[in-house]
Every structure is written in structure tokens, then in C-alpha cells.
Enzyme design. Structure first.
Site, PDB file in Angstrom:
ATOM      1  CE1 TYR A   1      -1.568  -0.013  -6.470  1.00  0.00           C
ATOM      2  CE2 TYR A   1      -0.594   2.180  -6.355  1.00  0.00           C
ATOM      3  CZ  TYR A   1      -1.678   1.341  -6.188  1.00  0.00           C
ATOM      4  OH  TYR A   1      -2.874   1.850  -5.741  1.00  0.00           O
TER       5      TYR A   1
ATOM      6  CE  LYS B   1      -5.663   0.538  -8.826  1.00  0.00           C
ATOM      7  NZ  LYS B   1      -6.759  -0.350  -8.315  1.00  0.00           N
TER       8      LYS B   1
ATOM      9  CB  THR C   1      -3.902   5.115  -7.297  1.00  0.00           C
ATOM     10  OG1 THR C   1      -2.856   5.969  -6.859  1.00  0.00           O
ATOM     11  CG2 THR C   1      -3.355   4.306  -8.467  1.00  0.00           C
ATOM     12  CG  ASP C   2      -2.768  10.423  -6.396  1.00  0.00           C
ATOM     13  OD1 ASP C   2      -2.303   9.294  -6.121  1.00  0.00           O
ATOM     14  OD2 ASP C   2      -2.594  11.421  -5.658  1.00  0.00           O
ATOM     15  CD  GLU C   3       1.008   5.695  -5.904  1.00  0.00           C
ATOM     16  OE1 GLU C   3       1.950   5.077  -6.417  1.00  0.00           O
ATOM     17  OE2 GLU C   3       0.655   5.553  -4.724  1.00  0.00           O
TER      18      GLU C   3
HETATM   19  P1  NAD Z   1      -5.244  -3.100   0.614  1.00  0.00           P
HETATM   20  O1  NAD Z   1      -3.950  -3.681   0.151  1.00  0.00           O
HETATM   21  O2  NAD Z   1      -5.371  -2.659   2.029  1.00  0.00           O
HETATM   22  O3  NAD Z   1      -6.424  -4.137   0.352  1.00  0.00           O
HETATM   23  C1  NAD Z   1      -6.535  -4.879  -0.818  1.00  0.00           C
HETATM   24  C2  NAD Z   1      -7.568  -5.981  -0.593  1.00  0.00           C
HETATM   25  O4  NAD Z   1      -7.702  -6.710  -1.820  1.00  0.00           O
HETATM   26  C3  NAD Z   1      -7.164  -6.981   0.482  1.00  0.00           C
HETATM   27  O5  NAD Z   1      -8.263  -7.266   1.322  1.00  0.00           O
HETATM   28  C4  NAD Z   1      -6.755  -8.216  -0.313  1.00  0.00           C
HETATM   29  O6  NAD Z   1      -6.952  -9.433   0.395  1.00  0.00           O
HETATM   30  C5  NAD Z   1      -7.642  -8.097  -1.531  1.00  0.00           C
HETATM   31  N1  NAD Z   1      -7.076  -8.791  -2.698  1.00  0.00           N
HETATM   32  C6  NAD Z   1      -5.819  -8.670  -3.185  1.00  0.00           C
HETATM   33  N2  NAD Z   1      -5.656  -9.484  -4.240  1.00  0.00           N
HETATM   34  C7  NAD Z   1      -6.848 -10.116  -4.436  1.00  0.00           C
HETATM   35  C8  NAD Z   1      -7.309 -11.057  -5.374  1.00  0.00           C
HETATM   36  N3  NAD Z   1      -6.505 -11.535  -6.331  1.00  0.00           N
HETATM   37  N4  NAD Z   1      -8.591 -11.484  -5.292  1.00  0.00           N
HETATM   38  C9  NAD Z   1      -9.405 -10.999  -4.325  1.00  0.00           C
HETATM   39  N5  NAD Z   1      -9.022 -10.122  -3.397  1.00  0.00           N
HETATM   40  C10 NAD Z   1      -7.750  -9.676  -3.448  1.00  0.00           C
HETATM   41  O7  NAD Z   1      -5.545  -1.919  -0.402  1.00  0.00           O
HETATM   42  P2  NAD Z   1      -6.242  -0.506  -0.128  1.00  0.00           P
HETATM   43  O8  NAD Z   1      -5.221   0.456   0.336  1.00  0.00           O
HETATM   44  O9  NAD Z   1      -7.470  -0.713   0.674  1.00  0.00           O
HETATM   45  O10 NAD Z   1      -6.624  -0.098  -1.612  1.00  0.00           O
HETATM   46  C11 NAD Z   1      -7.862  -0.515  -2.189  1.00  0.00           C
HETATM   47  C12 NAD Z   1      -7.964   0.006  -3.594  1.00  0.00           C
HETATM   48  O11 NAD Z   1      -7.871   1.415  -3.612  1.00  0.00           O
HETATM   49  C13 NAD Z   1      -6.857  -0.514  -4.527  1.00  0.00           C
HETATM   50  O12 NAD Z   1      -7.431  -0.772  -5.783  1.00  0.00           O
HETATM   51  C14 NAD Z   1      -5.885   0.651  -4.605  1.00  0.00           C
HETATM   52  O13 NAD Z   1      -5.205   0.653  -5.829  1.00  0.00           O
HETATM   53  C15 NAD Z   1      -6.834   1.833  -4.484  1.00  0.00           C
HETATM   54  N6  NAD Z   1      -6.252   3.057  -3.901  1.00  0.00           N
HETATM   55  C16 NAD Z   1      -5.576   3.002  -2.720  1.00  0.00           C
HETATM   56  C17 NAD Z   1      -5.080   4.190  -2.166  1.00  0.00           C
HETATM   57  C18 NAD Z   1      -4.367   4.188  -0.823  1.00  0.00           C
HETATM   58  O14 NAD Z   1      -3.855   5.223  -0.413  1.00  0.00           O
HETATM   59  N7  NAD Z   1      -4.339   3.090  -0.078  1.00  0.00           N
HETATM   60  C19 NAD Z   1      -5.261   5.393  -2.834  1.00  0.00           C
HETATM   61  C20 NAD Z   1      -5.962   5.399  -4.034  1.00  0.00           C
HETATM   62  C21 NAD Z   1      -6.454   4.230  -4.556  1.00  0.00           C
END
Ligand code: NAD
Length: 346
Positions: free
Chosen positions: A154, A158, A129-131
Site C-alpha cells: 500500500y 502511494k 499518507t504518512d506511511e
Molecule cells: P477508502 O478506502 O475509504 O475510500 C477509497 C474510495 O476510492 C472508495 O470510495 C472507492 O470506491 C474509491 N476507489 C477505489 N478504487 C477506485 C478506482 N479505481 N476508481 C475510482 N474510485 C476508486 O479510503 P480513505 O480511507 O477514504 O482514503 C482516501 C485517500 O486518503 C486515499 O488516497 C488514502 O491513501 C489517503 N489516506 C488515508 C488515510 C486513512 O487513515 N484512511 C490517511 C492518510 C491518507
């Protein structure tokens, strides 16, 4: 290409799986199915012969290793994480476990797998993430060289996982590529996050809670643009490199909410504007003021461009939620009803 997608039942992971199946890859999902994981988001690909699902916790090192041995993947796209900043404020332990220990387990499993299999083109894309970069002032953009300065539990976990991923490249030669993306939005977004929460509260004529003065800025990216970027990074990105991903769509939170309201006024009119439901509420502790991404490296090196503007993406998103009650209603009723999360208790 057989790709192991961790967190494939989540918001971005499921978009990645739908994209990879569409472009001909074989996909193996490993997901624990936490509150945020939802098999319904994988419905469009679930019956495909190139799709496999394994329910496991990435904190279980033996299970992770067994998946590598069973499927012998050509690549990993690692998305599994605890992802909600507010929840990390109320309960950070699971963030440390999944985001740090879980990532460590995957890197170790990849390292051992590569030492016993001659998989020359193998790639490990660590999705972040950019965070991790902390907060910007009024000017400037995050580049790949911006120092890390995370504010929330969070983003701190990350950041830790990004450092592990880069160390496993430098020390052990695991072909890791890190991506740091801005805020995503779009279909299948769990309704605790700003945009779906506003759409569903507006639909229920409930208050639309905006943190602080609503002037915090995020740089919004439509989730399918992110999935395409990850596909390009996987095949054409250089191991050891970082790529920032962002759509050049900076918006203040209050403007995002007003835009949702204006679509709701158009598509589901009531006797007053949905703007009247907006309520300013206590700010998030440690709330970063502004994020904005310079995506030039991804654009210039790999030829990626966001296809959606914020205006086209938000219209698609509002229409998707209005048309897909079956997806979100069970979540609103049984998993998360819209209560405030993430205030620090004494
Ligand atoms: P999300 O919370 O919608 O999904 C996370 C998934 O990971 C879920 O399906 C969950 O069941 C699974 N999970 C969680 N803990 C687990 C574990 N211990 N073992 C196996 N599976 C597990 O998240 P998202 O928004 O789809 O984000 C996905 C990735 O992208 C993350 O790594 C997040 O940091 C990164 N990200 C998200 C954003 C955003 O805006 N949502 C932006 C940049 C980066």
C-alpha cells in the site's frame, strides 16, 4: 469553485464532499464504488444541486478525460485509492493499478485539460499518507523533508503516486500540491479498519484482535479535521509544496482499543469490561512500529489546527457507530464480516 473529488464515496472523500458542500463549493464525485465506496456516506449531500456523481474507474483514461471535458473543474482533490494495508499484503495488483496507474491517468488528464483551457487558479491536491515515510523509532517526527521509505505494498504504491504527482508539477507545470496525512478515524469509516472494527466487535461481544503486542504507535486525526485541512491546502497551499497533516495524537494501538472499550463499558455496559475481549494475534508482516507527524508547516503557513483531541473524537466516533446501525450493518453482513486479512500465505 467546482471541485472534482475522486474517491468521494470513501471514508475521507465523503467527509471532504460534505465539508465542500457546506462551504458552498460545487462537487463532482468520480468513484468506482469498490467494496470501500458507499453512496450512503454521501447521503447527507446527495440531493444537493451543487453535487454530481459519476461512477467510473480512474484506471479508465478515456472516462477520466471525459469528466474533465464535461465539468471543467477548477480543482481536483484526488483521494481514490485502495487504502487498506492488510488487503495490499494479500493482493497488491489492484493497489498498483488504482494507486499508480489511476493517479497517472488523472495527472495526464489534468495536464491535457490545462493545456487547452486557461484555468489560472487550477489546483490538483494529491492526498497521500504518512506511511510513505516508513517507520519511526521512539523519537522524532515525520517532516515534509523526511526521505521516503515505504514498507507495505500500500505505502509503496502511494509513494509511487506521490512521485508522479511531484514530477507532473516539475516537468509539466501542473499545479500539484501533495498532502501526507496520519491515520484518520471518525464516522463512515469502513469496518475493516482498527477503530470501527473494535467498536462493532465489542458490540457483538466478539474478540478484539490486536496485532502483535499492541505497542505500534499511530498519530490519530479526526476525519473532519482532515477535510478542513484539505480545504485550506486547496485554496491557500502553494503548488509544488507538500504539507504534512496530523493531530499530535500519538497512541499505542492497545491504548486506542482500551479507550474504545471504556466508552463501550459506559455506553453499552455488559457483565464484564469489554477489555476482557482483547486478544493479541499474529502481527502484520512488515508492521511499521511508529508514525508521528510534525504538522508545523500546515499550522504556521495556513493557520490550520485540529479541532478534536483524541478524547473528544473517539467519544464522537463510538456514539456515531452506536447511533448509525443502518450505515454499518449491511457492510458487516454483506461486504466484510471481520475476518483476518493480510497474512502472507506460503
Ligand atoms: P477508502 O478506502 O475509504 O475510500 C477509497 C474510495 O476510492 C472508495 O470510495 C472507492 O470506491 C474509491 N476507489 C477505489 N478504487 C477506485 C478506482 N479505481 N476508481 C475510482 N474510485 C476508486 O479510503 P480513505 O480511507 O477514504 O482514503 C482516501 C485517500 O486518503 C486515499 O488516497 C488514502 O491513501 C489517503 N489516506 C488515508 C488515510 C486513512 O487513515 N484512511 C490517511 C492518510 C491518507
Amino acid at each position: 469553485m467546482r471541485v472534482l473529488v475522486t474517491g468521494g464515496a470513501g471514508f475521507i472523500g465523503s467527509a471532504v464532499c460534505r465539508h465542500f458542500i457546506a462551504i458552498g463549493y460545487e462537487v463532482v464525485v468520480i468513484d468506482k464504488l469498490t467494496y470501500a465506496g458507499n453512496l450512503a456516506s454521501l447521503g447527507p449531500v446527495a440531493s444537493h444541486q451543487r453535487y454530481h456523481f459519476e461512477r467510473h474507474d480512474i484506471c479508465d483514461a478515456d472516462a477520466v478525460s471525459a469528466i474533465f471535458a464535461k465539468y471543467r473543474p477548477d480543482a481536483v482533490v484526488h483521494l481514490a485509492a485502495e487504502s487498506h494495508v492488510d488487503r495490499s499484503i494479500s493482493g497488491s495488483d489492484v493497489f498498483v493499478k488504482t494507486n499508480v496507474i489511476g493517479t497517472f491517468n488523472l495527472l495526464e488528464a489534468a495536464r491535457r485539460y490545462l493545456s487547452s483551457h486557461n484555468n489560472v487558479g487550477f489546483r490538483f491536491v494529491h492526498v497521500s499518507t504518512d506511511e510513505v515515510y516508513g517507520s519511526l523509532g521512539d523519537e522524532g517526527l515525520f517532516t515534509e523533508d523526511t526521505p521516503y521509505d515505504p514498507s507495505s505494498p500500500y505505502s509503496a504504491t502511494k509513494a509511487a503516486s506521490d512521485h508522479l504527482a511531484k514530477a507532473w508539477h516539475r516537468t509539466y507545470g501542473v499545479p500539484v500540491i501533495v498532502s501526507n496525512c496520519s491515520n484518520n478515524y471518525g464516522p463512515y469509516h469502513f469496518p475493516e479498519k482498527l477503530i470501527p472494527l473494535m467498536i462493532l466487535n465489542a458490540l457483538d461481544r466478539k474478540p478484539l484482535p490486536v496485532y502483535g503486542s499492541g505497542t505500534n504507535v499511530r498519530d490519530w486525526l479526526y476525519v473532519e479535521d482532515h477535510a478542513r485541512a484539505l480545504g485550506l491546502i486547496l485554496t491557500r497551499g502553494r503548488p509544488g509544496e507538500t504539507y504534512n497533516i496530523g493531530g499530535r495524537n500519538e497512541r499505542q494501538n492497545i491504548d486506542v482499543v482500551r479507550q474504545v472499550c471504556s466508552w463501550m463499558d459506559r455506553l453499552r455496559p455488559i457483565d464484564h469490561s469489554h477489555n476482557e475481549l482483547i486478544q493479541f494475534v499474529q502481527d502484520r508482516p512488515g508492521h511499521d512500529q511508529r508514525y508521528a507527524i510534525d504538522a508545523s508547516k500546515l499550522e504556521n503557513e495556513l493557520g490550520w489546527r485540529a479541532q478534536e483531541t483524541f478524547e473528544t473524537g473517539i467519544e464522537k466516533t463510538v456514539r456515531w457507530y452506536l447511533a448509525n446501525t443502518d450505515w454499518w450493518q449491511p457492510l458487516r453482513e454483506k461486504v466484510y464480516g471481520g475476518e483476518r486479512l493480510g497474512l502472507v500465505k506460503a
